[in-house]
Design a protein around this motif. Sequence first.
Motif, PDB file in Angstrom:
ATOM      1  N   LEU A   1       0.838  -1.201   0.000  1.00  0.00           N
ATOM      2  CA  LEU A   1       0.000   0.000   0.000  1.00  0.00           C
ATOM      3  C   LEU A   1       0.870   1.247   0.000  1.00  0.00           C
ATOM      4  CD1 LEU A   1      -2.643  -1.098   2.668  1.00  0.00           C
ATOM      5  CD2 LEU A   1      -2.750  -1.344   0.178  1.00  0.00           C
ATOM      6  N   LEU A   2       0.535   2.182  -0.875  1.00  0.00           N
ATOM      7  CA  LEU A   2       1.208   3.474  -0.942  1.00  0.00           C
ATOM      8  C   LEU A   2       0.130   4.512  -1.180  1.00  0.00           C
ATOM      9  CD1 LEU A   2       3.981   4.841  -0.896  1.00  0.00           C
ATOM     10  CD2 LEU A   2       4.093   4.581  -3.370  1.00  0.00           C
ATOM     11  N   SER A   3       0.095   5.535  -0.331  1.00  0.00           N
ATOM     12  CA  SER A   3      -0.988   6.519  -0.404  1.00  0.00           C
ATOM     13  C   SER A   3      -1.086   7.137  -1.783  1.00  0.00           C
ATOM     14  CB  SER A   3      -0.763   7.614   0.644  1.00  0.00           C
ATOM     15  OG  SER A   3       0.468   8.255   0.438  1.00  0.00           O
ATOM     16  N   ASP A   4      -2.326   7.331  -2.219  1.00  0.00           N
ATOM     17  CA  ASP A   4      -2.648   7.986  -3.493  1.00  0.00           C
ATOM     18  C   ASP A   4      -2.273   7.159  -4.717  1.00  0.00           C
ATOM     19  OD1 ASP A   4      -3.534  10.192  -2.011  1.00  0.00           O
ATOM     20  OD2 ASP A   4      -1.527  11.081  -2.006  1.00  0.00           O
ATOM     21  N   ASP A   5      -1.839   5.924  -4.537  1.00  0.00           N
ATOM     22  CA  ASP A   5      -1.510   5.047  -5.663  1.00  0.00           C
ATOM     23  C   ASP A   5      -2.279   3.739  -5.531  1.00  0.00           C
ATOM     24  OD1 ASP A   5       0.310   6.509  -7.251  1.00  0.00           O
ATOM     25  OD2 ASP A   5       1.898   6.158  -5.789  1.00  0.00           O
ATOM     26  N   PRO A   6      -2.569   3.090  -6.642  1.00  0.00           N
ATOM     27  CA  PRO A   6      -3.236   1.785  -6.559  1.00  0.00           C
ATOM     28  C   PRO A   6      -2.372   0.788  -5.795  1.00  0.00           C
ATOM     29  CG  PRO A   6      -3.248   2.624  -8.811  1.00  0.00           C
ATOM     30  CD  PRO A   6      -2.324   3.501  -8.045  1.00  0.00           C
ATOM     31  N   PRO A   7      -2.972  -0.116  -5.017  1.00  0.00           N
ATOM     32  CA  PRO A   7      -2.192  -1.132  -4.312  1.00  0.00           C
ATOM     33  C   PRO A   7      -1.496  -2.067  -5.292  1.00  0.00           C
ATOM     34  CG  PRO A   7      -4.530  -1.607  -4.140  1.00  0.00           C
ATOM     35  CD  PRO A   7      -4.421  -0.247  -4.763  1.00  0.00           C
ATOM     36  N   LEU A   8      -0.358  -2.601  -4.859  1.00  0.00           N
ATOM     37  CA  LEU A   8       0.427  -3.501  -5.703  1.00  0.00           C
ATOM     38  C   LEU A   8       0.313  -4.921  -5.150  1.00  0.00           C
ATOM     39  CD1 LEU A   8       3.632  -1.316  -6.079  1.00  0.00           C
ATOM     40  CD2 LEU A   8       1.969  -1.823  -7.874  1.00  0.00           C
ATOM     41  N   PRO A   9      -0.248  -5.853  -5.924  1.00  0.00           N
ATOM     42  CA  PRO A   9      -0.350  -7.232  -5.438  1.00  0.00           C
ATOM     43  C   PRO A   9       1.011  -7.919  -5.432  1.00  0.00           C
ATOM     44  CG  PRO A   9      -1.165  -7.088  -7.691  1.00  0.00           C
ATOM     45  CD  PRO A   9      -0.855  -5.682  -7.258  1.00  0.00           C
ATOM     46  N   THR A  10       1.284  -8.650  -4.363  1.00  0.00           N
ATOM     47  CA  THR A  10       2.501  -9.452  -4.259  1.00  0.00           C
ATOM     48  C   THR A  10       2.119 -10.855  -3.812  1.00  0.00           C
ATOM     49  OG1 THR A  10       2.869  -8.938  -1.922  1.00  0.00           O
ATOM     50  CG2 THR A  10       3.813  -7.409  -3.543  1.00  0.00           C
ATOM     51  N   GLN A  11       3.102 -11.735  -3.806  1.00  0.00           N
ATOM     52  CA  GLN A  11       2.949 -13.084  -3.265  1.00  0.00           C
ATOM     53  C   GLN A  11       3.911 -13.223  -2.091  1.00  0.00           C
ATOM     54  OE1 GLN A  11       0.810 -15.674  -4.277  1.00  0.00           O
ATOM     55  NE2 GLN A  11      -0.164 -14.062  -5.481  1.00  0.00           N
ATOM     56  N   MET A  12       3.366 -13.421  -0.891  1.00  0.00           N
ATOM     57  CA  MET A  12       4.188 -13.472   0.316  1.00  0.00           C
ATOM     58  C   MET A  12       4.051 -14.822   1.021  1.00  0.00           C
ATOM     59  SD  MET A  12       3.717  -9.755   2.179  1.00  0.00           S
ATOM     60  CE  MET A  12       4.776 -10.260   3.550  1.00  0.00           C
ATOM     61  N   TRP A  13       5.152 -15.259   1.624  1.00  0.00           N
ATOM     62  CA  TRP A  13       5.143 -16.433   2.479  1.00  0.00           C
ATOM     63  C   TRP A  13       4.880 -15.937   3.903  1.00  0.00           C
ATOM     64  CZ3 TRP A  13       7.641 -16.368  -2.096  1.00  0.00           C
ATOM     65  CH2 TRP A  13       7.593 -17.527  -2.881  1.00  0.00           C
ATOM     66  N   VAL A  14       3.598 -15.841   4.267  1.00  0.00           N
ATOM     67  CA  VAL A  14       3.191 -15.398   5.612  1.00  0.00           C
ATOM     68  C   VAL A  14       2.966 -16.669   6.432  1.00  0.00           C
ATOM     69  CG1 VAL A  14       1.584 -13.992   6.952  1.00  0.00           C
ATOM     70  CG2 VAL A  14       2.112 -13.359   4.594  1.00  0.00           C
ATOM     71  N   LEU A  15       3.980 -17.059   7.198  1.00  0.00           N
ATOM     72  CA  LEU A  15       3.988 -18.371   7.829  1.00  0.00           C
ATOM     73  C   LEU A  15       3.894 -18.257   9.346  1.00  0.00           C
ATOM     74  CD1 LEU A  15       6.872 -20.010   5.756  1.00  0.00           C
ATOM     75  CD2 LEU A  15       4.451 -19.791   5.165  1.00  0.00           C
ATOM     76  N   ALA A  16       3.321 -19.282   9.953  1.00  0.00           N
ATOM     77  CA  ALA A  16       3.215 -19.336  11.409  1.00  0.00           C
ATOM     78  C   ALA A  16       4.606 -19.400  12.032  1.00  0.00           C
ATOM     79  CB  ALA A  16       2.397 -20.557  11.822  1.00  0.00           C
ATOM     80  N   PRO A  17       4.779 -18.825  13.224  1.00  0.00           N
ATOM     81  CA  PRO A  17       6.098 -18.838  13.864  1.00  0.00           C
ATOM     82  C   PRO A  17       6.705 -20.235  13.975  1.00  0.00           C
ATOM     83  CG  PRO A  17       4.632 -17.341  15.032  1.00  0.00           C
ATOM     84  CD  PRO A  17       3.793 -18.051  14.006  1.00  0.00           C
ATOM     85  N   GLN A  18       5.891 -21.238  14.349  1.00  0.00           N
ATOM     86  CA  GLN A  18       6.428 -22.587  14.483  1.00  0.00           C
ATOM     87  C   GLN A  18       6.917 -23.122  13.148  1.00  0.00           C
ATOM     88  OE1 GLN A  18       6.850 -24.468  17.443  1.00  0.00           O
ATOM     89  NE2 GLN A  18       8.137 -25.554  15.988  1.00  0.00           N
ATOM     90  N   LEU A  19       6.233 -22.741  12.067  1.00  0.00           N
ATOM     91  CA  LEU A  19       6.664 -23.196  10.750  1.00  0.00           C
ATOM     92  C   LEU A  19       7.986 -22.547  10.358  1.00  0.00           C
ATOM     93  CD1 LEU A  19       6.136 -24.918   8.333  1.00  0.00           C
ATOM     94  CD2 LEU A  19       4.564 -23.189   7.443  1.00  0.00           C
ATOM     95  N   TRP A  20       8.138 -21.249  10.651  1.00  0.00           N
ATOM     96  CA  TRP A  20       9.440 -20.597  10.409  1.00  0.00           C
ATOM     97  C   TRP A  20      10.526 -21.298  11.232  1.00  0.00           C
ATOM     98  CZ3 TRP A  20      10.834 -18.004   6.454  1.00  0.00           C
ATOM     99  CH2 TRP A  20       9.963 -17.122   5.804  1.00  0.00           C
ATOM    100  N   GLU A  21      10.215 -21.613  12.482  1.00  0.00           N
ATOM    101  CA  GLU A  21      11.211 -22.281  13.317  1.00  0.00           C
ATOM    102  C   GLU A  21      11.586 -23.642  12.736  1.00  0.00           C
ATOM    103  OE1 GLU A  21      12.010 -23.626  17.962  1.00  0.00           O
ATOM    104  OE2 GLU A  21      10.186 -22.523  17.430  1.00  0.00           O
ATOM    105  N   ASP A  22      10.596 -24.388  12.265  1.00  0.00           N
ATOM    106  CA  ASP A  22      10.874 -25.694  11.665  1.00  0.00           C
ATOM    107  C   ASP A  22      11.763 -25.552  10.434  1.00  0.00           C
ATOM    108  OD1 ASP A  22       9.291 -26.825  13.609  1.00  0.00           O
ATOM    109  OD2 ASP A  22       7.541 -27.060  12.313  1.00  0.00           O
ATOM    110  N   LEU A  23      11.470 -24.554   9.598  1.00  0.00           N
ATOM    111  CA  LEU A  23      12.271 -24.347   8.391  1.00  0.00           C
ATOM    112  C   LEU A  23      13.698 -23.936   8.732  1.00  0.00           C
ATOM    113  CD1 LEU A  23       9.618 -22.450   6.257  1.00  0.00           C
ATOM    114  CD2 LEU A  23      10.647 -24.652   5.654  1.00  0.00           C
TER     115      LEU A  23
END
Length: 391
Positions: free
Chosen positions: A173-195
């Motif tokens: 998100l950037l003010s006054d501009d259209p939002p930019l779609p991305t692909q993110m790895w939003v992972l649970a803390p335990q999953l990050w720890e496992d990785l």
Amino acid sequence: MFAEDTNTRAWQIYGQRQLDRAYSPPIPDRLSWTPWDGLGPGAEVLGDVTGRRVLDIGSGAGHHAVHLAQAHGARVTGIELSPTQHERAVSAHSDVDGVEFLQADVTEYLAKAEPFDAAYAIGTLAFVDPHRSLPALRDGLRPGAPLILSLLHTDLHGLGPSTEVAPREQMILLSDDPPLPTQMWVLAPQLWEDLLTEYGFRVEAINLFPHPGQGTSVVQQLLRARRLSHRSARVASRPRSTRAPAAHAAVGVGAILLSEQGILLGRHQRGTLELPGGSVEGDGESFEDAVVRELAEETGLVARTSDVELLGTLVDHVDGVLRVTVGARVHSWQGQPVTQPAESVGEWAWYPLDQLPDGLFVCSAQILTAWRPDLPIDHPPAHFTAFAQAP
């Protein structure tokens, strides 16, 4: 690589928009791991970086790297894939001693670079497949080097982290501009720890930082890890055959939250009143992770696995299926319980222990009486095995 290609385009557009605005963020007085000033630790989590080589992953406009060099005497390499973001850093800070900015893919760069003494990423590593970035960081850090990661946990829409290693759409998100779609790895803390553990790191601490404002669901997580000196030899295992075992059991969790107002219960669409909880998911989800995930999904409340105390297992049978339910106490949480869209349980409310309602879900009744045998609650029998408490 499709997801990362999407991210590369998004950050190139973002950087160009900021170049067009001639905007360069100020050099901070203190390193902040969240978008909110003054919340959480500062640069001290990296240890003493004086004279040490530090990698800034996804360095963006370069202001964090400059702070570490000027305020802490580090020799910082800012690595940035986006050419426009790299241009922002170079145009503003190319003359700063102790800092160099490189435009490159971090995994390709680390394959040839001299190992670093420390590395960090503020909100950026989630845009790279962890199965690609983490082995590169293991090989690109000296034994014992710290790796500090600031990552999204819960977004503006209240969507919490995933328990699967897969990207999902998130917006820049950037003010006054259209939002930019991305692909993110939003992972649970335990999953990050496992990785991180899988790829040769030891996780030393995980902290969750909710947005300090009221009515905002955003939560940032901070992971502190350290590169191991060596990888231990591992003993192999294998299945008996390629045939999957026949499914014969259901495994779930139920969470007790006790406040000054009483026990938290919600109403199921079928009419029963029940504790927050649900089925344990695959891919190695722990009971504690399941409690934290279900609590967030059903009520919007945010808790940490360290806030969860497992009480024990309850075993009964339903129509020939073995049912295993793990009861838990959640001792601390953030937020207020709210009915969540698309969830089958809602209308969350606190009920005093001496005024519990009729119509409790059987599993919830079993958990409550296992916790407090003096509670006058009727339910079918179940075999309860308490977990041993740490000495």
